[in-house]
Scaffold this motif. Sequence first.
Motif, PDB file in Angstrom:
ATOM      1  N   ARG A  68      24.085  58.230  45.784  1.00 26.12           N
ATOM      2  CA  ARG A  68      23.967  59.434  46.614  1.00 26.12           C
ATOM      3  C   ARG A  68      22.520  59.571  47.043  1.00 26.12           C
ATOM      4  O   ARG A  68      21.618  59.265  46.275  1.00 26.12           O
ATOM      5  CB  ARG A  68      24.403  60.678  45.846  1.00 26.12           C
TER       6      ARG A  68
ATOM      7  N   ARG B 227      19.602  60.936  50.548  1.00 28.49           N
ATOM      8  CA  ARG B 227      19.288  61.674  51.770  1.00 28.49           C
ATOM      9  C   ARG B 227      18.208  60.929  52.536  1.00 28.49           C
ATOM     10  O   ARG B 227      17.270  60.398  51.950  1.00 28.49           O
ATOM     11  CB  ARG B 227      18.816  63.081  51.430  1.00 28.49           C
TER      12      ARG B 227
ATOM     13  N   ASP C 114      22.680  63.504  54.611  1.00 29.11           N
ATOM     14  CA  ASP C 114      23.082  63.037  53.291  1.00 29.11           C
ATOM     15  C   ASP C 114      23.983  61.815  53.425  1.00 29.11           C
ATOM     16  O   ASP C 114      24.622  61.603  54.464  1.00 29.11           O
ATOM     17  CB  ASP C 114      23.848  64.124  52.544  1.00 29.11           C
TER      18      ASP C 114
ATOM     19  N   TRP D   4      26.592  58.980  50.793  1.00 25.71           N
ATOM     20  CA  TRP D   4      27.113  58.553  49.494  1.00 25.71           C
ATOM     21  C   TRP D   4      27.798  57.201  49.675  1.00 25.71           C
ATOM     22  O   TRP D   4      28.295  56.884  50.749  1.00 25.71           O
ATOM     23  CB  TRP D   4      28.073  59.573  48.883  1.00 25.71           C
TER      24      TRP D   4
END
Length: 154
Positions: free
Chosen positions: A114, A116, A125, A127
């Motif tokens: 995860r 940013r 963002d 993932w």
Amino acid sequence: MSLEGRLGGVTAGLDLRGEWDGQTFQGRIGGYTDGLDVTVTAGGAGIVGRVGGYTQGFDLNAQVQGQELVVRLGTLTAGDDVRLTFTPEGAEGRYGSFTAGQDVRLRHYEREVRGRIGGISQGVDFWLDLGGVPLPLGALLVVCAYRVWTLRWE
């Protein structure tokens, strides 16, 4: 080994997916009709590849230097530089230049990543579920997707 993930939110984002066979990574950024294919190979000259096709897309060149991944997306005159430093927890670095770039931060939790790109007020963002794909290749796919994202909204 297959990877899947997302850059951006549910309504405004890009799907990320790909397969790694130990030598070549083949994937896709975006959807079936509006996405771009990704092909990356690792060899003696480093990591090289292409995002998109012949008429729409960009080349990528990357080198692993110690704990760093140094990437060039695009050409010498129309491209972006990325530098990521890897740690046991993930990676941090910069996409673009000091004055016209974005910070990149990612955290690695077993199979999941995860992170940013950008700051608190202006950023996106992401993932990933790595599914056995090496973390540097997952990070490379994310920065390629960010370039696609920025080129679409220019």
